[in-house]
Design an enzyme around this catalytic site. Structure first.
Site, PDB file in Angstrom:
ATOM      1  N   SER A 148      67.312  65.959  77.320  1.00  0.00           N
ATOM      2  CA  SER A 148      67.656  64.789  77.054  1.00  0.00           C
ATOM      3  C   SER A 148      69.168  64.387  77.276  1.00  0.00           C
ATOM      4  CB  SER A 148      67.566  64.388  75.537  1.00  0.00           C
ATOM      5  OG  SER A 148      65.977  64.838  75.178  1.00  0.00           O
TER       6      SER A 148
HETATM    7  N1  SAH Z   1      64.446  68.864  73.329  1.00  0.00           N
HETATM    8  C1  SAH Z   1      64.463  69.064  74.609  1.00  0.00           C
HETATM    9  C2  SAH Z   1      64.030  68.199  75.480  1.00  0.00           C
HETATM   10  C3  SAH Z   1      62.682  67.726  75.513  1.00  0.00           C
HETATM   11  S1  SAH Z   1      61.809  66.859  76.718  1.00  0.00           S
HETATM   12  C4  SAH Z   1      65.841  69.625  74.815  1.00  0.00           C
HETATM   13  O1  SAH Z   1      66.867  69.443  74.201  1.00  0.00           O
HETATM   14  O2  SAH Z   1      65.760  69.944  76.168  1.00  0.00           O
HETATM   15  C5  SAH Z   1      60.118  66.802  75.897  1.00  0.00           C
HETATM   16  C6  SAH Z   1      59.599  68.340  75.765  1.00  0.00           C
HETATM   17  O3  SAH Z   1      58.437  68.242  75.029  1.00  0.00           O
HETATM   18  C7  SAH Z   1      58.959  68.766  76.918  1.00  0.00           C
HETATM   19  O4  SAH Z   1      59.598  70.114  77.058  1.00  0.00           O
HETATM   20  C8  SAH Z   1      57.612  68.633  76.846  1.00  0.00           C
HETATM   21  O5  SAH Z   1      56.866  69.812  77.410  1.00  0.00           O
HETATM   22  C9  SAH Z   1      57.525  69.025  75.378  1.00  0.00           C
HETATM   23  N2  SAH Z   1      56.270  68.521  74.856  1.00  0.00           N
HETATM   24  C10 SAH Z   1      55.281  67.692  75.031  1.00  0.00           C
HETATM   25  N3  SAH Z   1      54.364  67.350  74.247  1.00  0.00           N
HETATM   26  C11 SAH Z   1      54.397  68.392  73.397  1.00  0.00           C
HETATM   27  C12 SAH Z   1      53.696  68.579  72.170  1.00  0.00           C
HETATM   28  N4  SAH Z   1      52.272  68.133  72.108  1.00  0.00           N
HETATM   29  N5  SAH Z   1      54.301  69.831  71.636  1.00  0.00           N
HETATM   30  C13 SAH Z   1      55.265  70.675  71.704  1.00  0.00           C
HETATM   31  N6  SAH Z   1      55.994  70.233  72.938  1.00  0.00           N
HETATM   32  C14 SAH Z   1      55.436  69.000  73.560  1.00  0.00           C
END
Ligand code: SAH
Length: 245
Positions: free
Chosen positions: A77
């Site tokens: 993000s």
């Molecule tokens: N917080 C992260 C950015 C996240 S982007 C950072 O600091 O880098 C969103 C993430 O959520 C992605 O890696 C995606 O694979 C994950 N995601 C999507 N659906 C999800 C679910 N149901 N449970 C856990 N993770 C999930």
């Protein structure tokens, strides 16, 4: 010596990143209801080595105030978004925090730098594994990682002072509300998946508060654009069968 110079250079880049975040917080004060970050959140951001959480080829851009690709269609993000999600959660040293969407592990590291104990769930196995390894190598012992469907939360570690969902949900997962402490807060982007046009805001970032009596209130913090929350196929199949593990 070269290492020392690099460390000093990165600290300078982080200070510049914080200047950009401060400016954006001030610009969006009418949304956020405040024009400055909690100083403890600022300090946590100033300490977290974002360059260690991005792919090597993106390292030069690590301290720009923008999201970056981390592979497998996912992103780390934008620093401003990490800052306001952390700030809006109203947490500090000792808080127990659940993060849904570990991704690179950066948000989890910022929470750990703030003194929180963190439980973070990632659905993509390769990302979950890489983030857990990275966080361990960097010494973030207060971050617990696992692979799974974050929409189900982490019941064994509940209840949480705060829950940060870093992927956009089309509905608020009821398990996450259940796992929130009375007096706790959840920060979650809610809305349809980001459309064909990248970085257009298609969701609302919500702050959900669970009061002492268990009642729940919602407030819009900001229009945002997050990658969607995925229901892993094996979990969806299990749900259709109506079964547990
Ligand atoms: N917080 C992260 C950015 C996240 S982007 C950072 O600091 O880098 C969103 C993430 O959520 C992605 O890696 C995606 O694979 C994950 N995601 C999507 N659906 C999800 C679910 N149901 N449970 C856990 N993770 C999930």
């Amino acid at each position: 010596m070269a290492e020392e110079r690099k460390t000093a250079e990165r600290a300078k880049e982080r200070a510049e990143m914080l200047r950009l975040i401060d400016a954006e917080v001030a610009e969006t004060a009418h949304w956020l209801g405040k024009d400055k970050l909690d100083p403890r959140v600022r300090e946590a951001l100033a300490r977290t080595p974002r360059h260690a959480f991005v792919p090597r080829m993106e390292e030069a851009y690590a301290y720009e105030n923008q999201p970056l690709p981390i592979g497998l269609g996912q992103t780390i993000s934008q620093p401003y978004i990490v800052a306001i999600m952390t700030d809006q959660a109203n947490i500090g040293p000792g808080s127990r925090v659940l993060e849904v969407g570990t991704g690179s592990g950066y948000q989890a590291a910022v929470l750990a730098e703030l003194g929180c104990e963190v439980w973070s769930i990632e659905t993509v196995p390769e990302l979950a594994e890489a983030a857990a390894k990275r966080l361990k190598e960097l010494g973030y012992g207060k971050v617990h990682c696992r692979r799974g469907d974050g929409a189900k939360g982490w019941p064994e570690a509940a209840p949480f002072d705060a829950i940060l969902v870093t992927a956009a949900a089309t509905a608020i997962p009821p398990a996450l509300i259940d796992q929130l402490k009375h007096g706790g807060r959840m920060i979650i982007p809610l809305g349809p998946p980001d459309g064909a046009i990248r970085f257009t805001s298609t969701q609302d970032l919500l702050r959900i508060e669970k009061a002492g009596d268990g009642s729940v209130t919602k407030q819009v913090v900001l229009p945002v654009a997050f990658v969607p929350l995925i229901t892993p196929p094996e979990d969806a199949a299990r749900e259709e069968n109506g079964g547990e593990d």
